[in-house]
Design a protein around this motif. Structure first.
Motif, PDB file in Angstrom:
ATOM      1  N   SER A 129       0.812  -1.220   0.000  1.00 28.53           N
ATOM      2  CA  SER A 129       0.000   0.000   0.000  1.00 28.53           C
ATOM      3  C   SER A 129       0.841   1.263   0.000  1.00 28.53           C
ATOM      4  CB  SER A 129      -0.938  -0.003   1.216  1.00 28.53           C
ATOM      5  OG  SER A 129      -0.188  -0.101   2.425  1.00 28.53           O
ATOM      6  N   GLY A 130       2.088   1.196   0.486  1.00 27.16           N
ATOM      7  CA  GLY A 130       2.916   2.400   0.533  1.00 27.16           C
ATOM      8  C   GLY A 130       3.626   2.721  -0.754  1.00 27.16           C
ATOM      9  N   ARG A 131       3.455   1.909  -1.780  1.00 26.76           N
ATOM     10  CA  ARG A 131       4.184   2.127  -3.027  1.00 26.76           C
ATOM     11  C   ARG A 131       3.441   3.117  -3.927  1.00 26.76           C
ATOM     12  NH1 ARG A 131       7.393  -3.242  -4.815  1.00 26.76           N
ATOM     13  NH2 ARG A 131       8.052  -3.862  -2.740  1.00 26.76           N
ATOM     14  N   PRO A 132       4.179   3.840  -4.764  1.00 25.90           N
ATOM     15  CA  PRO A 132       3.517   4.791  -5.671  1.00 25.90           C
ATOM     16  C   PRO A 132       2.669   4.072  -6.711  1.00 25.90           C
ATOM     17  CG  PRO A 132       5.862   4.590  -6.200  1.00 25.90           C
ATOM     18  CD  PRO A 132       5.644   3.843  -4.921  1.00 25.90           C
ATOM     19  N   GLY A 133       1.694   4.809  -7.240  1.00 27.47           N
ATOM     20  CA  GLY A 133       0.832   4.239  -8.264  1.00 27.47           C
ATOM     21  C   GLY A 133      -0.458   3.693  -7.672  1.00 27.47           C
ATOM     22  N   PRO A 134      -1.414   3.353  -8.537  1.00 26.35           N
ATOM     23  CA  PRO A 134      -2.695   2.839  -8.059  1.00 26.35           C
ATOM     24  C   PRO A 134      -2.542   1.468  -7.418  1.00 26.35           C
ATOM     25  CG  PRO A 134      -2.550   2.645 -10.448  1.00 26.35           C
ATOM     26  CD  PRO A 134      -1.342   3.417 -10.015  1.00 26.35           C
ATOM     27  N   GLY A 135      -3.270   1.260  -6.334  1.00 31.53           N
ATOM     28  CA  GLY A 135      -3.235  -0.036  -5.677  1.00 31.53           C
ATOM     29  C   GLY A 135      -4.091  -1.051  -6.414  1.00 31.53           C
ATOM     30  N   PRO A 136      -3.958  -2.330  -6.062  1.00 30.49           N
ATOM     31  CA  PRO A 136      -4.760  -3.353  -6.741  1.00 30.49           C
ATOM     32  C   PRO A 136      -6.233  -3.247  -6.399  1.00 30.49           C
ATOM     33  CG  PRO A 136      -3.515  -4.303  -4.911  1.00 30.49           C
ATOM     34  CD  PRO A 136      -3.044  -2.900  -5.059  1.00 30.49           C
ATOM     35  N   ARG A 137      -7.075  -3.510  -7.381  1.00 29.39           N
ATOM     36  CA  ARG A 137      -8.528  -3.559  -7.166  1.00 29.39           C
ATOM     37  C   ARG A 137      -8.928  -5.021  -6.951  1.00 29.39           C
ATOM     38  NH1 ARG A 137      -7.755   0.003 -11.325  1.00 29.39           N
ATOM     39  NH2 ARG A 137      -8.069  -1.666 -12.842  1.00 29.39           N
ATOM     40  N   ILE A 138      -9.518  -5.296  -5.805  1.00 33.47           N
ATOM     41  CA  ILE A 138      -9.840  -6.678  -5.421  1.00 33.47           C
ATOM     42  C   ILE A 138     -11.348  -6.896  -5.546  1.00 33.47           C
ATOM     43  CG2 ILE A 138      -9.714  -8.399  -3.582  1.00 33.47           C
ATOM     44  CD1 ILE A 138      -7.317  -6.886  -2.475  1.00 33.47           C
ATOM     45  N   GLU A 139     -11.715  -7.894  -6.312  1.00 33.92           N
ATOM     46  CA  GLU A 139     -13.124  -8.269  -6.474  1.00 33.92           C
ATOM     47  C   GLU A 139     -13.303  -9.686  -5.941  1.00 33.92           C
ATOM     48  OE1 GLU A 139     -16.428  -9.245  -9.987  1.00 33.92           O
ATOM     49  OE2 GLU A 139     -14.455  -8.424 -10.494  1.00 33.92           O
ATOM     50  N   VAL A 140     -14.250  -9.837  -5.016  1.00 33.75           N
ATOM     51  CA  VAL A 140     -14.527 -11.145  -4.411  1.00 33.75           C
ATOM     52  C   VAL A 140     -15.906 -11.601  -4.866  1.00 33.75           C
ATOM     53  CG1 VAL A 140     -14.740 -12.450  -2.271  1.00 33.75           C
ATOM     54  CG2 VAL A 140     -13.122 -10.545  -2.400  1.00 33.75           C
ATOM     55  N   GLU A 141     -15.943 -12.688  -5.615  1.00 33.76           N
ATOM     56  CA  GLU A 141     -17.221 -13.216  -6.076  1.00 33.76           C
ATOM     57  C   GLU A 141     -17.916 -13.987  -4.955  1.00 33.76           C
ATOM     58  OE1 GLU A 141     -16.728 -15.439  -9.630  1.00 33.76           O
ATOM     59  OE2 GLU A 141     -15.905 -13.756 -10.783  1.00 33.76           O
ATOM     60  N   PRO A 142     -19.221 -14.055  -4.975  1.00 35.00           N
ATOM     61  CA  PRO A 142     -19.949 -14.751  -3.894  1.00 35.00           C
ATOM     62  C   PRO A 142     -19.682 -16.253  -3.918  1.00 35.00           C
ATOM     63  CG  PRO A 142     -21.452 -14.100  -5.655  1.00 35.00           C
ATOM     64  CD  PRO A 142     -20.142 -13.455  -5.963  1.00 35.00           C
ATOM     65  N   GLY A 143     -19.895 -16.850  -2.759  1.00 36.19           N
ATOM     66  CA  GLY A 143     -19.753 -18.305  -2.655  1.00 36.19           C
ATOM     67  C   GLY A 143     -18.393 -18.774  -2.197  1.00 36.19           C
ATOM     68  N   MET A 144     -17.518 -17.837  -1.759  1.00 38.50           N
ATOM     69  CA  MET A 144     -16.183 -18.235  -1.322  1.00 38.50           C
ATOM     70  C   MET A 144     -16.250 -18.932   0.039  1.00 38.50           C
ATOM     71  SD  MET A 144     -13.959 -17.686  -3.545  1.00 38.50           S
ATOM     72  CE  MET A 144     -12.689 -18.226  -2.413  1.00 38.50           C
ATOM     73  N   GLU A 145     -15.534 -20.015   0.148  1.00 39.50           N
ATOM     74  CA  GLU A 145     -15.420 -20.752   1.400  1.00 39.50           C
ATOM     75  C   GLU A 145     -13.955 -20.773   1.835  1.00 39.50           C
ATOM     76  OE1 GLU A 145     -17.078 -24.597   0.938  1.00 39.50           O
ATOM     77  OE2 GLU A 145     -19.110 -23.866   0.525  1.00 39.50           O
ATOM     78  N   PRO A 146     -13.684 -21.043   3.127  1.00 40.12           N
ATOM     79  CA  PRO A 146     -12.287 -21.098   3.580  1.00 40.12           C
ATOM     80  C   PRO A 146     -11.521 -22.208   2.867  1.00 40.12           C
ATOM     81  CG  PRO A 146     -13.798 -20.962   5.453  1.00 40.12           C
ATOM     82  CD  PRO A 146     -14.642 -21.222   4.240  1.00 40.12           C
ATOM     83  N   VAL A 147     -10.207 -22.016   2.782  1.00 38.56           N
ATOM     84  CA  VAL A 147      -9.324 -23.027   2.201  1.00 38.56           C
ATOM     85  C   VAL A 147      -8.360 -23.503   3.288  1.00 38.56           C
ATOM     86  CG1 VAL A 147      -9.483 -22.099  -0.130  1.00 38.56           C
ATOM     87  CG2 VAL A 147      -7.681 -21.292   1.390  1.00 38.56           C
ATOM     88  N   TRP A 148      -7.929 -24.759   3.178  1.00 39.35           N
ATOM     89  CA  TRP A 148      -7.001 -25.356   4.137  1.00 39.35           C
ATOM     90  C   TRP A 148      -5.580 -25.086   3.645  1.00 39.35           C
ATOM     91  CZ3 TRP A 148      -7.092 -27.038   8.894  1.00 39.35           C
ATOM     92  CH2 TRP A 148      -6.100 -27.893   9.377  1.00 39.35           C
ATOM     93  N   ALA A 149      -4.925 -24.077   4.246  1.00 43.56           N
ATOM     94  CA  ALA A 149      -3.639 -23.646   3.707  1.00 43.56           C
ATOM     95  C   ALA A 149      -2.854 -22.918   4.784  1.00 43.56           C
ATOM     96  CB  ALA A 149      -3.851 -22.732   2.497  1.00 43.56           C
ATOM     97  N   ASP A 150      -1.624 -22.584   4.441  1.00 44.46           N
ATOM     98  CA  ASP A 150      -0.732 -21.796   5.290  1.00 44.46           C
ATOM     99  C   ASP A 150      -0.952 -20.328   4.939  1.00 44.46           C
ATOM    100  OD1 ASP A 150       1.504 -20.317   6.260  1.00 44.46           O
ATOM    101  OD2 ASP A 150       2.637 -22.184   6.447  1.00 44.46           O
ATOM    102  N   HIS A 151      -1.518 -19.564   5.877  1.00 38.50           N
ATOM    103  CA  HIS A 151      -1.871 -18.164   5.618  1.00 38.50           C
ATOM    104  C   HIS A 151      -0.650 -17.360   5.197  1.00 38.50           C
ATOM    105  CE1 HIS A 151      -2.681 -13.932   6.538  1.00 38.50           C
ATOM    106  NE2 HIS A 151      -3.973 -14.206   6.448  1.00 38.50           N
ATOM    107  N   ASP A 152       0.448 -17.475   5.936  1.00 41.74           N
ATOM    108  CA  ASP A 152       1.626 -16.652   5.651  1.00 41.74           C
ATOM    109  C   ASP A 152       2.238 -16.999   4.298  1.00 41.74           C
ATOM    110  OD1 ASP A 152       1.255 -15.444   8.069  1.00 41.74           O
ATOM    111  OD2 ASP A 152       2.760 -16.618   9.134  1.00 41.74           O
ATOM    112  N   ARG A 153       2.286 -18.307   3.973  1.00 41.27           N
ATOM    113  CA  ARG A 153       2.864 -18.702   2.692  1.00 41.27           C
ATOM    114  C   ARG A 153       1.992 -18.228   1.528  1.00 41.27           C
ATOM    115  NH1 ARG A 153       8.218 -19.796   2.884  1.00 41.27           N
ATOM    116  NH2 ARG A 153       8.726 -21.361   4.462  1.00 41.27           N
ATOM    117  N   LEU A 154       0.671 -18.323   1.675  1.00 41.63           N
ATOM    118  CA  LEU A 154      -0.203 -17.833   0.606  1.00 41.63           C
ATOM    119  C   LEU A 154      -0.080 -16.320   0.458  1.00 41.63           C
ATOM    120  CD1 LEU A 154      -3.572 -19.796   0.747  1.00 41.63           C
ATOM    121  CD2 LEU A 154      -1.604 -20.134  -0.744  1.00 41.63           C
TER     122      LEU A 154
END
Length: 282
Positions: A129-154
């Motif tokens: 977020s501290g970098r120059p330029g526009p930040g990423p636009r994040i779109e989350v589609e409905p129906g997302m469920e949790p995933v079994w993963a390593d949070h930090d690695r992802l």
């Protein structure tokens, strides 16, 4: 006849044991050669990549320590800020090289738990977020469920992908990130799309090779995409470049459920260590 049969059987058994011992010795020698090759590559990368930040740190520090010079507070803060920035860069370089070595060796430490994928992507975007330029636009589609993963690695995966998009695909439109359930049940997808010049057809796989960069004008180790793919594959998923354009589009596919022991892309061989949080290193 019985004695001759037993003698033949014992000889066959001895030959089989000898072949097995020779095969084990061959595999051990091959693993040792690969380990030595990885160590040589890592030392070579360390000596090359760390030279620049070390030289900068030494230059700023020695300048501040000159007894015959007096610096005003603004110059001192600028020098100290440069030392801190180069130190952080050196820390990232060492971390990338260690991660790359673990991935190339087939050993990667994971601490899995149920993760909210949109939150993981949001945390990765916040890191930039501290970098120059526009930040990423994040779109989350409905129906997302949790995933079994390593949070930090992802999070590391998406930081690398977003940094790659900002570095190679910089444009006024920024980067689009789409988080959605996959067409196959039990899978989730994240697509990271920039609006830059795109990736030449001949580089769509080579960009995932360690120490290969998409352009020669951009400094860096060339490990970011390789590490991202290695982490995704260790989770039993895939990281690919989607065809089409304009711009570059990377698709991360992850299994939502805990993977079976043999899960993963065909041909991949992973020794994934599930490490308890209390003993996990950085």
């Amino acid at each position: 006849d019985a004695l001759e049969l037993l003698d033949d059987a014992s000889r066959s058994l001895a030959l089989a044991i000898e072949r097995q011992a020779l095969e084990a010795a061959r595999q051990e020698a091959a693993a040792l050669r690969r380990s030595q090759s990885i160590q040589r590559d890592m030392l070579s990368s360390l000596s090359h990549e760390l030279r620049t930040p070390l030289t900068a740190i030494h230059g700023y520090a020695s300048t501040l320590c000159q007894p015959d010079l007096t610096w005003n507070p603004e110059s001192t803060r600028r020098f100290l800020g440069s030392i801190a920035a180069e130190s952080a860069r050196m820390e990232r370089l060492v971390g990338d090289l260690l991660d790359s070595t673990a991935i190339e060796s087939g050993v990667l430490r994971l601490q899995r738990d149920w993760c909210d994928l949109p939150l993981v992507v949001g945390a990765a975007a916040h890191c930039l977020s501290g970098r120059p330029g526009p930040g990423p636009r994040i779109e989350v589609e409905p129906g997302m469920e949790p995933v079994w993963a390593d949070h930090d690695r992802l999070e590391q995966v998406f930081v690398n992908l977003l940094e790659n998009a900002a570095r190679h695909g910089a444009s006024a439109r920024g980067t689009d990130v789409t988080v959605r359930p996959a067409a196959a049940p039990g899978w989730a997808e994240v697509e990271v799309t920039d609006h830059g010049p795109g990736i030449p057809a001949g580089l769509t796989e080579r960009i995932f090779v360690p120490r290969v960069r998409g352009t020669t004008e951009v400094a860096g180790t060339g490990l970011g995409l390789s590490i991202a793919r290695g982490i995704v594959e260790a989770h039993g998923g895939t990281l690919t470049v989607r065809p089409g354009g304009p711009g570059a589009s990377f698709l991360v596919s992850l299994p939502a459920e805990p993977p079976a022991p043999a899960a993963g892309p065909a041909g991949a061989s992973w020794n994934v260590v599930e490490e308890p949080e209390e003993i996990r290193g950085g």
